[in-house]
Enzyme design. Structure first.
Site: not given
Ligand code: GLU
Length: 415
Positions: A105, A217, A219-222
């Site tokens: 990350k 939330g 954002g993108n996911a929500g």
């Molecule tokens: N940021 C996203 C996660 O937390 C996707 C990570 C990725 O695609 O490598 O799963």
């Protein structure tokens, strides 16, 4: 240490899992800390001519199963401990979905709302200048996360390609489709989460077309989750919220209207025909399903007891603290844990890597069908493990993921 330090939470969860699996000490010693942590000072020329230095991180938590994989967050409250925790969860997420990838990350402490497009481009490129020796298509492959976008991934990929003297599409995922991105990556996190909710509803004999859903939330996911709840399940989304607060209509929100309102005003608040509520109130509504799609540590021992939903789907990373987990378990709430529920994003990222390597691109149907198969399999492995060990769904997920990582470490001779 701060209250609810996310990295301490991941360690605590690992120790609980070690007990369930009876893991050897050296395996735990190898898994309780990241393998590599890089911290960089990222200089950026601001629009007004001054220089500003941002703090950035990139962490490889574990790469025994393959190149590290995980997003980059741009957030004012980022700390090295949130990045460590998120890198650990990425390790378990990749392993749980049976991807040949490890966990990593990255993050930069910054507020994207205060930066111009030009400043964001220079920040993205400068960050890659600082970390490019530590990433690569078969070393560590970043992706988007909170407040980072496909456009930023494009700048980062371009910068990495420039530095290494050749096109390297595979260094980063979540790119725009015109330059090596995968179709279906944009809504993959939400879609993957929907498949796990559908499987959970089957187990619990819940009729999704009658279900009321609240989403914290937007954002993108929500926001994709809101659209998909209606499209896939014909369910009613009665509440959504963003960082400014929430909106509620017990008869169901008009999601296209809410999306338009957010695009115009920057928030969901005051969308037509809605009542304003707080972010905490969203979690406590009389609904069947809560989708937690904001940030970590929003469900704590203070509010977990007030949750009335039957299913809590964790589309965000780390929304529930361990104390809250115990309360939810005691109250019989079916939790779809984060690194299962939100694994659709990294799964399609993996498909993007495969397509980049082959230089051959799939259709939306091919991507979604493969995603669906992976999510269904992972859900049932977690469900079965939670039954086998008589533990929470979260510990079920940990036991599947950690045992895969531990086994690989033994086979490679690391422990
Ligand atoms: N940021 C996203 C996660 O937390 C996707 C990570 C990725 O695609 O490598 O799963």
């Amino acid at each position: 240490m701060e209250k609810n330090n996310p990295f301490e939470i991941t360690q605590k969860q690992l120790y609980m899992c070690a007990k369930v699996l009876n893991l050897e000490d050296d395996v735990v010693r190898m898994l309780e800390n990241p393998m590599q942590q890089v911290q960089v000072s990222v200089p950026v020329k601001m629009d007004n001519g001054t220089m500003k230095v941002f703090q950035g991180f990139r962490i490889i938590y574990n790469n025994v199963l393959g190149p590290a994989k995980g997003g980059i967050r741009f957030h004012p409250d980022e700390t090295i401990d949130t990045v460590r925790a998120l890198a650990a969860w990425m390790t378990w997420k990749s392993a749980l979905l049976d991807l040949p990838l490890g966990g990593g990350k990255g993050g930069i402490i910054c507020n994207t709302k205060e930066l111009s497009q030009g400043e964001l481009e220079r920040l993205s490129r400068s960050y890659i200048n600082c970390i490019w020796k530590f990433i690569g298509p078969d070393v560590d492959v970043p992706a988007p996360d909170v407040y980072t976008t496909p456009q930023m991934m494009a700048w980062m990929m371009d910068e990495y390609s420039r530095l290494s003297g050749k096109n390297q599409f595979g260094v980063i995922t979540g790119k725009p489709v015109q330059i090596g991105g995968s179709v279906g990556r944009g809504d993959a996190t939400a879609l993957g989460g929907m498949y796990t909710i559908r499987e959970a509803a089957k187990e619990l004999c819940m009729d999704l077309s009658q279900a009321k859903i609240a989403i914290q939330g937007f954002g993108n996911a929500g926001s994709f989750a809101a659209r998909l709840s209606e499209q896939l399940f014909c369910a009613k989304v009665v509440a959504v919220s963003d960082s400014k607060g929430g909106i509620y209509n017990p008869d169901g929100l008009n999601i296209p209207e809410v999306l338009k309102h957010k695009a115009k005003t920057g928030s969901v608040i005051n969308a037509p025909c809605t009542q304003t509520i707080t972010n905490d109130e969203v979690l406590e509504l009389p609904v069947d399903i809560i989708i937690a799609a904001a940030l970590q540590n929003v469900i704590t021992k203070e509010n977990a007891g007030n949750i009335k939903a039957t299913i809590l789907a964790e589309l965000a990373n780390g929304p529930t603290t361990p104390e809250a987990d115990e309360i939810l378990y005691a109250n019989g709430i079916h939790v779809i844990p984060d690194f299962l529920c939100n694994a659709g994003g990294v799964t399609v990222s993996y498909f993007e890597m495969v397509q980049n390597m082959y230089m051959f691109y799939w259709t939306a149907e091919e991507v979604n069908e493969r995603l669906e198969r992976k999510m269904i399999k992972a859900y049932h492995e977690v469900f079965d493990a939670s039954r086998k060990y008589n533990v929470t769904m979260r510990m079920g997920a940990y036991s599947v993921a950690v045992s895969r990582v531990a086994e690989a470490m033994k086979i490679r001779g690391w422990v």
